[in-house]
Design a protein around this motif. Structure first.
Motif, PDB file in Angstrom:
ATOM      1  N   GLN A 128       0.834  -1.210   0.000  1.00 40.41           N
ATOM      2  CA  GLN A 128       0.000   0.000   0.000  1.00 40.41           C
ATOM      3  C   GLN A 128       0.868   1.259   0.000  1.00 40.41           C
ATOM      4  N   MET A 129       1.945   1.224   0.783  1.00 35.74           N
ATOM      5  CA  MET A 129       2.844   2.387   0.809  1.00 35.74           C
ATOM      6  C   MET A 129       3.437   2.642  -0.571  1.00 35.74           C
ATOM      7  N   ARG A 130       3.866   1.574  -1.230  1.00 41.44           N
ATOM      8  CA  ARG A 130       4.460   1.741  -2.558  1.00 41.44           C
ATOM      9  C   ARG A 130       3.426   2.276  -3.554  1.00 41.44           C
ATOM     10  N   ALA A 131       2.209   1.784  -3.435  1.00 42.87           N
ATOM     11  CA  ALA A 131       1.144   2.234  -4.345  1.00 42.87           C
ATOM     12  C   ALA A 131       0.831   3.712  -4.119  1.00 42.87           C
ATOM     13  N   VAL A 132       0.750   4.100  -2.858  1.00 46.04           N
ATOM     14  CA  VAL A 132       0.438   5.490  -2.527  1.00 46.04           C
ATOM     15  C   VAL A 132       1.562   6.417  -3.006  1.00 46.04           C
ATOM     16  N   LEU A 133       2.812   6.003  -2.779  1.00 42.39           N
ATOM     17  CA  LEU A 133       3.936   6.838  -3.200  1.00 42.39           C
ATOM     18  C   LEU A 133       4.033   6.921  -4.720  1.00 42.39           C
ATOM     19  N   GLY A 134       3.599   5.883  -5.397  1.00 48.61           N
ATOM     20  CA  GLY A 134       3.599   5.880  -6.862  1.00 48.61           C
ATOM     21  C   GLY A 134       2.650   6.902  -7.455  1.00 48.61           C
ATOM     22  N   LEU A 135       1.709   7.342  -6.635  1.00 49.53           N
ATOM     23  CA  LEU A 135       0.717   8.310  -7.110  1.00 49.53           C
ATOM     24  C   LEU A 135       1.325   9.645  -7.511  1.00 49.53           C
ATOM     25  N   PHE A 136       2.479   9.973  -6.921  1.00 44.78           N
ATOM     26  CA  PHE A 136       3.072  11.270  -7.214  1.00 44.78           C
ATOM     27  C   PHE A 136       3.383  11.438  -8.695  1.00 44.78           C
ATOM     28  N   GLN A 137       3.558  10.309  -9.391  1.00 45.71           N
ATOM     29  CA  GLN A 137       3.850  10.409 -10.819  1.00 45.71           C
ATOM     30  C   GLN A 137       2.575  10.653 -11.627  1.00 45.71           C
ATOM     31  N   GLN A 138       1.437  10.348 -11.022  1.00 44.09           N
ATOM     32  CA  GLN A 138       0.165  10.527 -11.742  1.00 44.09           C
ATOM     33  C   GLN A 138      -0.543  11.819 -11.347  1.00 44.09           C
ATOM     34  N   VAL A 139      -0.326  12.236 -10.109  1.00 43.77           N
ATOM     35  CA  VAL A 139      -1.070  13.387  -9.599  1.00 43.77           C
ATOM     36  C   VAL A 139      -0.085  14.486  -9.210  1.00 43.77           C
ATOM     37  N   ALA A 140      -0.058  15.532 -10.008  1.00 41.13           N
ATOM     38  CA  ALA A 140       0.895  16.620  -9.750  1.00 41.13           C
ATOM     39  C   ALA A 140       0.381  17.512  -8.633  1.00 41.13           C
ATOM     40  N   ARG A 141       1.288  17.888  -7.719  1.00 39.62           N
ATOM     41  CA  ARG A 141       0.905  18.815  -6.653  1.00 39.62           C
ATOM     42  C   ARG A 141       0.815  20.229  -7.207  1.00 39.62           C
TER      43      ARG A 141
ATOM     44  N   PRO B  15       7.779  39.830  -2.144  1.00 41.66           N
ATOM     45  CA  PRO B  15       8.444  39.728  -3.436  1.00 41.66           C
ATOM     46  C   PRO B  15       7.870  38.561  -4.256  1.00 41.66           C
ATOM     47  N   ALA B  16       7.395  38.853  -5.476  1.00 39.70           N
ATOM     48  CA  ALA B  16       6.740  37.832  -6.300  1.00 39.70           C
ATOM     49  C   ALA B  16       7.699  36.701  -6.662  1.00 39.70           C
ATOM     50  N   ASP B  17       8.965  37.054  -6.938  1.00 44.89           N
ATOM     51  CA  ASP B  17       9.898  36.000  -7.336  1.00 44.89           C
ATOM     52  C   ASP B  17      10.174  35.053  -6.170  1.00 44.89           C
ATOM     53  N   ALA B  18      10.207  35.594  -4.943  1.00 45.07           N
ATOM     54  CA  ALA B  18      10.441  34.752  -3.768  1.00 45.07           C
ATOM     55  C   ALA B  18       9.279  33.772  -3.598  1.00 45.07           C
ATOM     56  N   ALA B  19       8.057  34.261  -3.814  1.00 46.48           N
ATOM     57  CA  ALA B  19       6.881  33.407  -3.677  1.00 46.48           C
ATOM     58  C   ALA B  19       6.905  32.269  -4.690  1.00 46.48           C
ATOM     59  N   ALA B  20       7.250  32.581  -5.930  1.00 41.70           N
ATOM     60  CA  ALA B  20       7.283  31.558  -6.982  1.00 41.70           C
ATOM     61  C   ALA B  20       8.376  30.525  -6.704  1.00 41.70           C
ATOM     62  N   MET B  21       9.534  31.003  -6.255  1.00 41.53           N
ATOM     63  CA  MET B  21      10.638  30.084  -5.962  1.00 41.53           C
ATOM     64  C   MET B  21      10.286  29.158  -4.806  1.00 41.53           C
ATOM     65  N   LEU B  22       9.651  29.729  -3.785  1.00 44.21           N
ATOM     66  CA  LEU B  22       9.277  28.934  -2.616  1.00 44.21           C
ATOM     67  C   LEU B  22       8.293  27.833  -3.015  1.00 44.21           C
ATOM     68  N   ALA B  23       7.291  28.199  -3.804  1.00 43.36           N
ATOM     69  CA  ALA B  23       6.277  27.229  -4.225  1.00 43.36           C
ATOM     70  C   ALA B  23       6.905  26.104  -5.035  1.00 43.36           C
ATOM     71  N   ALA B  24       7.765  26.449  -5.971  1.00 45.43           N
ATOM     72  CA  ALA B  24       8.409  25.440  -6.819  1.00 45.43           C
ATOM     73  C   ALA B  24       9.306  24.539  -5.980  1.00 45.43           C
ATOM     74  N   ASP B  25       9.958  25.128  -4.988  1.00 44.56           N
ATOM     75  CA  ASP B  25      10.864  24.379  -4.131  1.00 44.56           C
ATOM     76  C   ASP B  25      10.111  23.331  -3.308  1.00 44.56           C
ATOM     77  N   VAL B  26       8.933  23.701  -2.819  1.00 41.33           N
ATOM     78  CA  VAL B  26       8.137  22.770  -2.013  1.00 41.33           C
ATOM     79  C   VAL B  26       7.741  21.556  -2.853  1.00 41.33           C
ATOM     80  N   VAL B  27       7.280  21.798  -4.074  1.00 40.18           N
ATOM     81  CA  VAL B  27       6.849  20.697  -4.947  1.00 40.18           C
ATOM     82  C   VAL B  27       8.048  19.817  -5.333  1.00 40.18           C
ATOM     83  N   ALA B  28       9.174  20.448  -5.690  1.00 42.14           N
ATOM     84  CA  ALA B  28      10.368  19.679  -6.064  1.00 42.14           C
ATOM     85  C   ALA B  28      10.874  18.867  -4.875  1.00 42.14           C
TER      86      ALA B  28
END
Lengths: 98, 162
Positions: B22-35, B49-62
């Motif tokens: 189940q853990m492997r199946a749940v973790l596999g979801l990240f490839q199908q469902v983008a955050r 600062p708009a650039d700081a906000a965009a960088m922070l958001a991208a960093d969290v997802v990555a």
């Protein structure tokens, strides 16, 4: 003869610097997906709080829709928001209007 | 899921074979469902600062994607996730334990977002498509795994009780 010194007052530049250094609130917002024990655990992890304090904020999020977690400088508040978001909590940085 | 060993900086958790799958199946979801990149503020636009906000958001997802890969590798490492009779003995340090919790919950939130962020607590429902049924199932599964893992993190083996 006694000398009366003028009361120190912040210059505009100093006041603005002070606001930048400690004028940001880290706010956590309610959502219908994160589990309550999970949110409590995250607050303990991120802020080093004991369970009682973490639960108090968690309940505030749940019942009032949001909780102000800390008031910090921009850099520190940003780091906290980053940490909380890495746990998928809905945390934001808000400028303190007060 | 059961905590077998709890020492400073090290835990061993017994996973049933079903839980490991189940853990492997749940973790596999990240490839199908983008955050969705999270917003950094709900305040007045332009105060941050708009650039700081965009960088922070991208960093969290990555960051979540990197953690997902590392956690999958841990579950597949035969020296750290030892297969035994009917299950696995998963050995984790503090960082790995926290990371596993974070990615399991991240998968739950990703499913919820992919469903359109519905408020099930207030009675909101989603359309009964195959995809939505799969997402609801995985969301609930991830939630159960998060609860089980939290219990292991905060619990004791019972050995230190009088």
């Amino acid at each position: 003869m006694p000398v009366t010194l003028p009361t120190p007052t912040a210059t505009p530049r100093e006041a603005s610097r002070e606001a930048l250094e400690s004028g940001y609130l880290v706010v956590c917002w309610n959502d219908p997906v994160n589990l309550m024990p999970y949110v409590t655990h995250v607050f303990q992890q991120v802020f080093g709080w004991d369970r009682k304090r973490a639960e108090k904020h968690m309940m505030e999020v749940h019942e009032k829709g949001k909780s102000v977690l800390v008031r910090e400088s921009f850099e520190k508040a940003e780091a906290h928001v980053h940490q909380l978001q890495s746990y998928s909590l809905q945390a934001t940085l808000e400028k303190d209007a007060g | 899921m059961k905590l077998l060993v709890s020492e400073p900086g090290r835990r061993v958790v017994q996973l049933a074979a079903r839980e490991w799958q189940q853990m492997r199946a749940v973790l596999g979801l990240f490839q199908q469902v983008a955050r969705r990149p999270p917003p950094i503020t709900r305040g007045v636009a332009g105060e941050l600062p708009a650039d700081a906000a965009a960088m922070l958001a991208a960093d969290v997802v990555a960051g979540l994607e990197a953690e997902r890969s590392a956690t999958l590798a841990l579950l597949d490492d035969p020296e750290r996730c030892v297969k035994g009779k009917g299950g696995y003995g998963l050995q984790v340090d503090e960082v790995e334990a926290d990371r596993l919790l974070r990615v399991l919950n991240g998968a739950r939130v990703a499913c919820w977002e992919a469903l359109g962020s519905p408020n099930f607590e207030s009675g909101e429902r989603v359309e009964g498509t195959d995809r939505n049924r799969m997402l609801v199932t995985m969301m609930e599964l991830a939630g159960a795994l998060v609860s089980g893992w939290l219990t292991c993190l905060e619990g004791t083996t019972g050995a230190e009780e009088p």
